[in-house]
Design an enzyme around this catalytic site. Structure first.
Site, PDB file in Angstrom:
ATOM      1  N   CYS A 169       0.821  -1.216   0.000  1.00 42.70           N
ATOM      2  CA  CYS A 169       0.000   0.000   0.000  1.00 42.70           C
ATOM      3  C   CYS A 169       0.859   1.271   0.000  1.00 42.70           C
ATOM      4  O   CYS A 169       1.482   1.582  -1.002  1.00 42.70           O
ATOM      5  CB  CYS A 169      -0.972  -0.053   1.152  1.00 42.70           C
ATOM      6  SG  CYS A 169      -2.438   0.918   0.841  1.00 42.70           S
TER       7      CYS A 169
ATOM      8  N   HIS B  72      -3.828  -5.432   1.851  1.00 36.84           N
ATOM      9  CA  HIS B  72      -3.557  -5.508   3.293  1.00 36.84           C
ATOM     10  C   HIS B  72      -4.206  -6.767   3.805  1.00 36.84           C
ATOM     11  O   HIS B  72      -4.729  -7.557   3.080  1.00 36.84           O
ATOM     12  CB  HIS B  72      -4.244  -4.341   4.008  1.00 36.84           C
ATOM     13  CG  HIS B  72      -3.582  -3.041   3.837  1.00 36.84           C
ATOM     14  ND1 HIS B  72      -2.384  -2.739   4.398  1.00 36.84           N
ATOM     15  CD2 HIS B  72      -3.986  -1.927   3.194  1.00 36.84           C
ATOM     16  CE1 HIS B  72      -2.079  -1.483   4.113  1.00 36.84           C
ATOM     17  NE2 HIS B  72      -3.023  -0.976   3.370  1.00 36.84           N
TER      18      HIS B  72
HETATM   19  N1  GLN Z   1      -2.107   6.889   1.660  1.00 36.51           N
HETATM   20  C1  GLN Z   1      -2.237   5.884   0.708  1.00 36.51           C
HETATM   21  C2  GLN Z   1      -3.602   5.828   0.038  1.00 36.51           C
HETATM   22  O1  GLN Z   1      -4.639   5.897   0.678  1.00 36.51           O
HETATM   23  C3  GLN Z   1      -1.856   4.557   1.295  1.00 36.51           C
HETATM   24  C4  GLN Z   1      -2.589   4.243   2.535  1.00 36.51           C
HETATM   25  C5  GLN Z   1      -2.336   2.873   2.999  1.00 36.51           C
HETATM   26  O2  GLN Z   1      -1.190   2.466   3.170  1.00 36.51           O
HETATM   27  N2  GLN Z   1      -3.422   2.185   3.262  1.00 36.51           N
HETATM   28  O3  GLN Z   1      -3.644   5.713  -1.131  1.00 36.51           O
END
Ligand code: GLN
Length: 238
Positions: A93, A189
């Protein structure tokens, strides 16, 4: 045999249980008699990439993501050398977005590490939900969960998978994540590896292969994981 895992900035990048990926790597090595040393790095630590066999970079909120990205920018050449030397990386992510050229948000552009030819633009509508992928890495589908505002464009790079359910990189081109050398970048995730032991083993095998020139991973009893994978596939893809 032994491997050293570097977990980069777990205090800042640990959304949605990304740490579970480390537990999965540790267990699946241990069950096969592969010793693992785990090194956790925070912002004050020096990272000696040459001592690492597998690097995990998790996801984080915007502020933490920028903090980590600024830190890694200073050592991006060492990180690049590690990747060019077939070092194994799992970037999730926010960590995945950092591997690219930049991340554009309503507040401006955060330069990425430029390690993989990709870029990310934030959109107001977040991509949230269950994901199922078919991947060139294994016949078993990859299952997971995504939650990101960024849309990532990987150009000619090989995706981690093709989206059967979910949004993936950008909701437009049917790709999810990226495979570049021994790096996997992905929005999944969840954590990713306990749900997808085949991907966990792929990473371990690559790390052993790089270090010892061969890797024979004896099969483990994954009946429960396979049943869960089949259930999720049926539920979301049918
Ligand atoms: N800030 C990034 C997004 O929302 C990644 C967030 C995350 O790691 N979930 O795209």
């Amino acid at each position: 045999m032994n491997i050293t895992i570097g977990h980069l900035y777990p205090d800042l990048l640990n959304l949605y249980g990304d740490r579970g990926n480390i537990q999965c790597l540790l267990k699946r090595c241990l069950w096969r008699g592969v010793k693992v040393e785990l090194k956790e790095f925070d912002l004050s630590d020096h990272i000696d990439f040459a001592s690492l066999d597998l690097v995990l970079l998790g996801g984080g909120a915007e502020g933490e993501q920028q903090q980590v990205c600024r830190q890694l920018y200073g050592i991006r050449q060492e990180f690049r050398d590690y990747i060019d030397d077939q070092g194994v990386v799992l970037a999730l992510c926010g960590g995945y977005q950092m591997m690219g050229h930049y991340y554009d948000t309503g507040n401006g552009r955060t330069p990425g590490l430029g390690l993989i030819d990709l870029y990310t633009e934030e959109r107001a509508q977040r991509s949230i939900g269950n994901v199922v992928l078919e991947s060139p890495l294994h016949s078993m589908p990859i299952v997971g969960f995504e939650n990101h505002g960024g849309r990532t464009y990987i150009g000619d790079n090989q995706p981690f998978g093709r989206v059967l359910c979910g949004k993936g990189n950008n909701g437009e081109d049917g790709t999810e994540g990226v495979i570049y050398k021994n790096v996997i970048g992905t929005y999944l995730h969840g954590p990713l590896l306990p749900k997808n032991p085949h991907i966990c083993d792929y990473l371990i095998a690559n790390a052993l292969e790089r270090k010892y020139g061969h890797a024979h991973l004896q099969p483990l009893d994954d009946q429960r994981e396979i049943a869960a994978n089949k259930y999720l596939y049926q539920r979301f893809v049918g």
